[in-house]
Enzyme design. Structure first.
Site, PDB file in Angstrom:
ATOM      1  N   ARG A  88       0.798  -1.225   0.000  1.00 13.59           N
ATOM      2  CA  ARG A  88       0.000   0.000   0.000  1.00 13.59           C
ATOM      3  C   ARG A  88       0.827   1.271   0.000  1.00 13.59           C
ATOM      4  O   ARG A  88       0.306   2.349   0.284  1.00 13.59           O
ATOM      5  CB  ARG A  88      -1.060   0.043   1.087  1.00 13.59           C
ATOM      6  CG  ARG A  88      -0.674  -0.440   2.405  1.00 13.59           C
ATOM      7  CD  ARG A  88      -1.791  -1.061   3.083  1.00 13.59           C
ATOM      8  NE  ARG A  88      -2.736  -0.351   3.846  1.00 13.59           N
ATOM      9  CZ  ARG A  88      -3.829  -0.984   4.304  1.00 13.59           C
ATOM     10  NH1 ARG A  88      -4.066  -2.219   3.993  1.00 13.59           N
ATOM     11  NH2 ARG A  88      -4.662  -0.356   5.060  1.00 13.59           N
ATOM     12  N   ARG A 127     -19.257  -2.262  10.100  1.00 11.80           N
ATOM     13  CA  ARG A 127     -18.611  -3.585  10.037  1.00 11.80           C
ATOM     14  C   ARG A 127     -18.515  -4.224  11.422  1.00 11.80           C
ATOM     15  O   ARG A 127     -18.282  -3.559  12.423  1.00 11.80           O
ATOM     16  CB  ARG A 127     -17.197  -3.457   9.459  1.00 11.80           C
ATOM     17  CG  ARG A 127     -16.429  -4.780   9.567  1.00 11.80           C
ATOM     18  CD  ARG A 127     -15.181  -4.788   8.750  1.00 11.80           C
ATOM     19  NE  ARG A 127     -14.287  -3.692   9.052  1.00 11.80           N
ATOM     20  CZ  ARG A 127     -13.228  -3.388   8.316  1.00 11.80           C
ATOM     21  NH1 ARG A 127     -12.945  -4.085   7.228  1.00 11.80           N
ATOM     22  NH2 ARG A 127     -12.445  -2.385   8.656  1.00 11.80           N
ATOM     23  N   ARG A 160     -13.943  -3.337  15.103  1.00 14.96           N
ATOM     24  CA  ARG A 160     -12.509  -3.011  15.076  1.00 14.96           C
ATOM     25  C   ARG A 160     -12.291  -1.620  15.652  1.00 14.96           C
ATOM     26  O   ARG A 160     -13.055  -0.708  15.371  1.00 14.96           O
ATOM     27  CB  ARG A 160     -11.995  -3.054  13.621  1.00 14.96           C
ATOM     28  CG  ARG A 160     -11.294  -4.351  13.295  1.00 14.96           C
ATOM     29  CD  ARG A 160     -11.012  -4.498  11.825  1.00 14.96           C
ATOM     30  NE  ARG A 160     -10.188  -3.428  11.265  1.00 14.96           N
ATOM     31  CZ  ARG A 160      -9.735  -3.435  10.003  1.00 14.96           C
ATOM     32  NH1 ARG A 160     -10.024  -4.450   9.195  1.00 14.96           N
ATOM     33  NH2 ARG A 160      -8.996  -2.450   9.556  1.00 14.96           N
ATOM     34  N   ARG A 171      -7.920   7.105   7.737  1.00 13.97           N
ATOM     35  CA  ARG A 171      -7.475   5.974   6.894  1.00 13.97           C
ATOM     36  C   ARG A 171      -7.776   6.259   5.424  1.00 13.97           C
ATOM     37  O   ARG A 171      -6.982   5.919   4.546  1.00 13.97           O
ATOM     38  CB  ARG A 171      -8.178   4.680   7.335  1.00 13.97           C
ATOM     39  CG  ARG A 171      -7.596   4.117   8.632  1.00 13.97           C
ATOM     40  CD  ARG A 171      -8.516   3.114   9.295  1.00 13.97           C
ATOM     41  NE  ARG A 171      -8.825   1.981   8.449  1.00 13.97           N
ATOM     42  CZ  ARG A 171      -9.898   1.200   8.590  1.00 13.97           C
ATOM     43  NH1 ARG A 171     -10.767   1.451   9.567  1.00 13.97           N
ATOM     44  NH2 ARG A 171     -10.097   0.189   7.804  1.00 13.97           N
TER      45      ARG A 171
END
Ligand code: AP5
Ligand code: MG
Ligand code: ZN
Length: 217
Positions: A88, A127, A160, A171
């Site tokens: 990345r 999520r 998370r 992010r």
């Protein structure tokens, strides 16, 4: 096959990887999962990784390249692997090229799962993950049959710590500046396949199969 899954946080890399590795019999190598396992185990690597992950920043290249080097030189990766979340940065992509050249091999395909930015925040904040087996759910788009319980193993679901909205926004910024340039990098090498990630999970899987020359539905 030696495959890289590219895509922004929340694009669906992990969701697709879970199924792809079963269909293709490949080891699933997720640097994010490796760092989370190190954090749970309380190792030095985990402590270091956590200080970056909690802020939504990338773990330094030397550390990340080091763990990938160790992992892909293991015997089960000789025939192939699926990389999820690595590389990345351009430096990581170049380091991977060098590693593979040393192993006298190269990548088969890079699959870029793209999803409009405004969808990613809802995907990440909704999520939930299984504490035991790592299976990925979403409160709206991929809900477990029983609230907070994993369909696969019965484990407890959790959120998370980097899926809080503020960290998610960071992010996504880091992705734009440091990871998005890899799309052009792999396009120039003729390895890139664009996958529309903004459709139901099983339809994304069909497109991935087409890109890899596999027929499955
Ligand atoms: P990592 O764990 O790799 O996180 P990420 O890249 O930010 O990506 P995510 O795992 O958040 O998203 P995903 O694309 O896997 O989406 P998912 O399938 O879960 O990395 C975490 C951290 O570790 C980084 O921030 C960094 O600090 C560090 N790190 C890791 N690798 C590194 C590296 N190489 N270098 C440096 N640092 C590194 O899906 C998301 C949600 O959407 C789920 O709820 C899912 O159910 C849902 N969903 C999936 N597909 C669909 C669909 N088609 N429609 C609707 N909902 C969907
Ligand atoms: Mg993931
Ligand atoms: Zn589970």
């Amino acid at each position: 096959m030696k495959i890289v899954l590219l895509g922004a946080p929340g694009a669906g890399k992990g969701t697709q990887a879970e199924v792809l590795v079963k269909k293709l019999f490949l080891p699933h190598i997720s640097t994010g999962d490796m760092f989370r396992a190190a954090i749970s185990a309380g190792t030095d690597l985990g402590l270091e990784a956590k200080s970056y992950m909690d802020k939504g920043q990338l773990v330094p290249d030397e550390v990340t390249v080091g763990i990938i080097k160790d992992r892909i030189s293991q015997a089960d990766c000789r025939e192939g692997f699926l990389l999820d979340g690595f590389p990345r940065t351009l430096a990581q992509a170049e380091a991977l090229d060098t590693l593979l050249a040393e192993m006298k091999t190269s990548l088969t395909a890079v699959l870029n799962i793209s999803v409009p930015a405004d969808r990613l925040i809802t995907r990440l904040t909704g999520r939930r993950m299984c504490r035991q087996c790592g299976a990925i759910y979403h409160l709206l788009y991929n809900a477990p049959q029983k609230e907070n319980v994993c369909d696969v193993c019965g484990g407890e679901l959790y959120q998370r710590s980097d899926d809080k909205e503020e960290t998610v926004r960071n992010r996504l910024k880091v992705y734009e500046t440091q990871t998005a340039p890899l799309i052009a990098y792999y396009q120039e090498k003729g390895l890139l396949h664009e996958i529309n990630g903004d459709q139901p999970i099983n339809e994304v899987m069909v497109e991935l199969g087409q890109a890899l020359g596999q027929k499955w539905s």
